[in-house]
Design a protein around this motif. Structure first.
Motif, PDB file in Angstrom:
ATOM      1  N   VAL A 197       0.866  -1.190   0.000  1.00  0.00           N
ATOM      2  CA  VAL A 197       0.000   0.000   0.000  1.00  0.00           C
ATOM      3  C   VAL A 197       0.902   1.239   0.000  1.00  0.00           C
ATOM      4  O   VAL A 197       1.683   1.440   0.942  1.00  0.00           O
ATOM      5  N   PRO A 198       0.821   2.080  -1.041  1.00  0.00           N
ATOM      6  CA  PRO A 198       1.770   3.206  -1.156  1.00  0.00           C
ATOM      7  C   PRO A 198       1.573   4.289  -0.110  1.00  0.00           C
ATOM      8  O   PRO A 198       2.538   4.939   0.297  1.00  0.00           O
ATOM      9  N   ASP A 199       0.331   4.497   0.338  1.00  0.00           N
ATOM     10  CA  ASP A 199       0.046   5.575   1.287  1.00  0.00           C
ATOM     11  C   ASP A 199      -0.028   5.044   2.712  1.00  0.00           C
ATOM     12  O   ASP A 199      -0.579   3.963   2.968  1.00  0.00           O
ATOM     13  N   TRP A 200       0.497   5.800   3.650  1.00  0.00           N
ATOM     14  CA  TRP A 200       0.440   5.424   5.055  1.00  0.00           C
ATOM     15  C   TRP A 200      -0.989   5.553   5.565  1.00  0.00           C
ATOM     16  O   TRP A 200      -1.773   6.368   5.083  1.00  0.00           O
ATOM     17  N   PHE A 201      -1.321   4.765   6.555  1.00  0.00           N
ATOM     18  CA  PHE A 201      -2.610   4.896   7.244  1.00  0.00           C
ATOM     19  C   PHE A 201      -2.390   5.852   8.418  1.00  0.00           C
ATOM     20  O   PHE A 201      -1.655   5.539   9.357  1.00  0.00           O
ATOM     21  N   ASP A 202      -3.033   7.032   8.350  1.00  0.00           N
ATOM     22  CA  ASP A 202      -2.723   8.078   9.328  1.00  0.00           C
ATOM     23  C   ASP A 202      -3.854   8.398  10.302  1.00  0.00           C
ATOM     24  O   ASP A 202      -3.772   9.362  11.072  1.00  0.00           O
ATOM     25  N   ASP A 227      -8.168  -6.059  -5.804  1.00  0.00           N
ATOM     26  CA  ASP A 227      -7.184  -5.135  -5.236  1.00  0.00           C
ATOM     27  C   ASP A 227      -7.257  -5.080  -3.713  1.00  0.00           C
ATOM     28  O   ASP A 227      -6.571  -4.259  -3.083  1.00  0.00           O
ATOM     29  N   GLU A 228      -8.086  -5.919  -3.110  1.00  0.00           N
ATOM     30  CA  GLU A 228      -8.181  -5.985  -1.659  1.00  0.00           C
ATOM     31  C   GLU A 228      -7.395  -7.208  -1.170  1.00  0.00           C
ATOM     32  O   GLU A 228      -6.957  -8.044  -1.965  1.00  0.00           O
ATOM     33  N   LEU A 229      -7.224  -7.320   0.138  1.00  0.00           N
ATOM     34  CA  LEU A 229      -6.423  -8.423   0.668  1.00  0.00           C
ATOM     35  C   LEU A 229      -6.897  -8.804   2.060  1.00  0.00           C
ATOM     36  O   LEU A 229      -6.988  -7.961   2.946  1.00  0.00           O
ATOM     37  N   LEU A 230      -7.182 -10.087   2.211  1.00  0.00           N
ATOM     38  CA  LEU A 230      -7.495 -10.648   3.522  1.00  0.00           C
ATOM     39  C   LEU A 230      -6.356 -11.586   3.896  1.00  0.00           C
ATOM     40  O   LEU A 230      -6.033 -12.510   3.150  1.00  0.00           O
ATOM     41  N   THR A 231      -5.740 -11.354   5.047  1.00  0.00           N
ATOM     42  CA  THR A 231      -4.691 -12.235   5.545  1.00  0.00           C
ATOM     43  C   THR A 231      -5.113 -12.759   6.913  1.00  0.00           C
ATOM     44  O   THR A 231      -5.279 -11.972   7.854  1.00  0.00           O
ATOM     45  N   VAL A 232      -5.311 -14.053   6.993  1.00  0.00           N
ATOM     46  CA  VAL A 232      -5.658 -14.688   8.254  1.00  0.00           C
ATOM     47  C   VAL A 232      -4.370 -15.194   8.882  1.00  0.00           C
ATOM     48  O   VAL A 232      -3.593 -15.914   8.240  1.00  0.00           O
ATOM     49  N   THR A 233      -4.128 -14.773  10.093  1.00  0.00           N
ATOM     50  CA  THR A 233      -2.896 -15.131  10.781  1.00  0.00           C
ATOM     51  C   THR A 233      -3.221 -15.830  12.097  1.00  0.00           C
ATOM     52  O   THR A 233      -4.365 -15.823  12.553  1.00  0.00           O
ATOM     53  N   VAL A 234      -2.200 -16.440  12.697  1.00  0.00           N
ATOM     54  CA  VAL A 234      -2.380 -17.052  14.007  1.00  0.00           C
ATOM     55  C   VAL A 234      -2.626 -15.935  15.013  1.00  0.00           C
ATOM     56  O   VAL A 234      -1.753 -15.115  15.272  1.00  0.00           O
ATOM     57  N   GLY A 235      -3.853 -15.865  15.504  1.00  0.00           N
ATOM     58  CA  GLY A 235      -4.206 -14.825  16.461  1.00  0.00           C
ATOM     59  C   GLY A 235      -5.127 -13.756  15.920  1.00  0.00           C
ATOM     60  O   GLY A 235      -5.495 -12.822  16.643  1.00  0.00           O
ATOM     61  N   GLY A 236      -5.535 -13.869  14.652  1.00  0.00           N
ATOM     62  CA  GLY A 236      -6.463 -12.871  14.137  1.00  0.00           C
ATOM     63  C   GLY A 236      -6.436 -12.766  12.634  1.00  0.00           C
ATOM     64  O   GLY A 236      -5.897 -13.623  11.939  1.00  0.00           O
ATOM     65  N   LEU A 237      -7.027 -11.704  12.121  1.00  0.00           N
ATOM     66  CA  LEU A 237      -7.022 -11.462  10.677  1.00  0.00           C
ATOM     67  C   LEU A 237      -6.804  -9.990  10.406  1.00  0.00           C
ATOM     68  O   LEU A 237      -7.138  -9.126  11.216  1.00  0.00           O
ATOM     69  N   ASP A 238      -6.208  -9.712   9.249  1.00  0.00           N
ATOM     70  CA  ASP A 238      -6.017  -8.353   8.754  1.00  0.00           C
ATOM     71  C   ASP A 238      -6.712  -8.247   7.404  1.00  0.00           C
ATOM     72  O   ASP A 238      -6.598  -9.161   6.585  1.00  0.00           O
TER      73      ASP A 238
END
Length: 262
Positions: free
Chosen positions: A32-37, A124-135
């Motif tokens: 993602v080129p822009d920071w989340f502010d 263009d979206e992204l779901l990442t499921v990780t150990v302990g939650g999802l982003d």
């Protein structure tokens, strides 16, 4: 004239609905080129949510008891999900090349498929499921549609399996050098349960099956030699998984022929 959906305004609505406030942030996300502010932290039905926004995107982190790892509809470089598993709910699903925290067989359950379908993730979206939650990196939407979509994301977090299916690790040093490069495929396709392997092959898309056949077919003779080598315990995970992998290659060939005729 309606305005284009804005990440900041959607974040404000999410926070206000939960009785929370927004504040400044400084979050960088791979790809993602822009920071989340801007950010807000709140709870939804007991689950902690860290929500971030910039003008065009939202990054939503939901903490839960997930014990699996995968991403969709594209790879997640940060979490090292680079190996294509196949398609679920019409979207590519990627898993760890090392088979870590595999979502199999849960990912093909009715609840998982329906949950992923409900998110309607764009390319263009992204779901990442990780150990302990999802982003989830998602684009904002007009009106109440994003709030409803966010609620579906939280519902999906709730059904994630708390523990990955555990399998004995494979020791690359026990393998012939020419078979070691197959390990990322073996940890996915080398399933000992015949029905589980059959379901995986049946639900995989053509590209995933062709990749399996193209890489595995030329090594079947060497795999057969490895399975017969003296001194290798027949109950070792390496023997069992490579035997199942060889069966998967042949079953994938049959499935591709079947699809070509239909």
């Amino acid at each position: 004239m309606s305005l284009k959906p804005d990440g900041y305004s959607v974040l404000s609505r999410l926070a206000a609905r939960a009785g929370a406030r927004t504040r400044g942030a400084n979050l960088a996300v791979e790809g993602v080129p822009d920071w989340f502010d801007r950010r807000s932290t709140f709870k939804v039905d007991g689950l902690r949510v860290d929500a971030y926004a910039n003008h065009s995107l939202l990054c939503l982190m939901v903490s839960c008891d997930s014990g699996v790892l995968f991403s969709t509809p594209r790879k997640s470089v940060t979490m090292n999900t680079r190996q294509l598993l196949g398609q679920v709910a019409g979207r590519d699903v990627y898993v760890s090349e090392l088979g870590l925290a595999s979502p199999l067989p849960w990912i093909y359950s009715r609840a998982a498929v329906e949950g992923l379908e409900s998110l309607a993730l764009g390319d263009d979206e992204l779901l990442t499921v990780t150990v302990g939650g999802l982003d989830a990196v998602m684009r904002p939407e007009d009106g109440d549609s994003f709030l409803a979509r966010f609620d579906r994301l939280v519902s999906f977090a709730r059904i994630l399996p708390a523990e990955a299916e555990t399998k004995a690790p494979l020791n690359a040093q026990k393998l012939p050098a020419e078979l070691r490069e197959l390990l990322p495929l073996v940890v996915i396709w080398g399933l000992s349960d015949d029905q589980e392997r059959s379901d995986l092959i049946e639900r995989a898309d053509d590209a995933a099956l062709r990749g399996l056949v193209e890489r595995g077919r030329t090594r079947l003779t060497r795999i057969d030699e490895f399975l017969r080598e003296p001194g290798m315990p027949k109950d070792s995970p390496e023997i069992g998984r490579f035997d199942s992998f060889a069966q998967a290659v042949m079953e994938a060939e049959q499935e591709l022929r079947r699809r070509a005729k239909s």
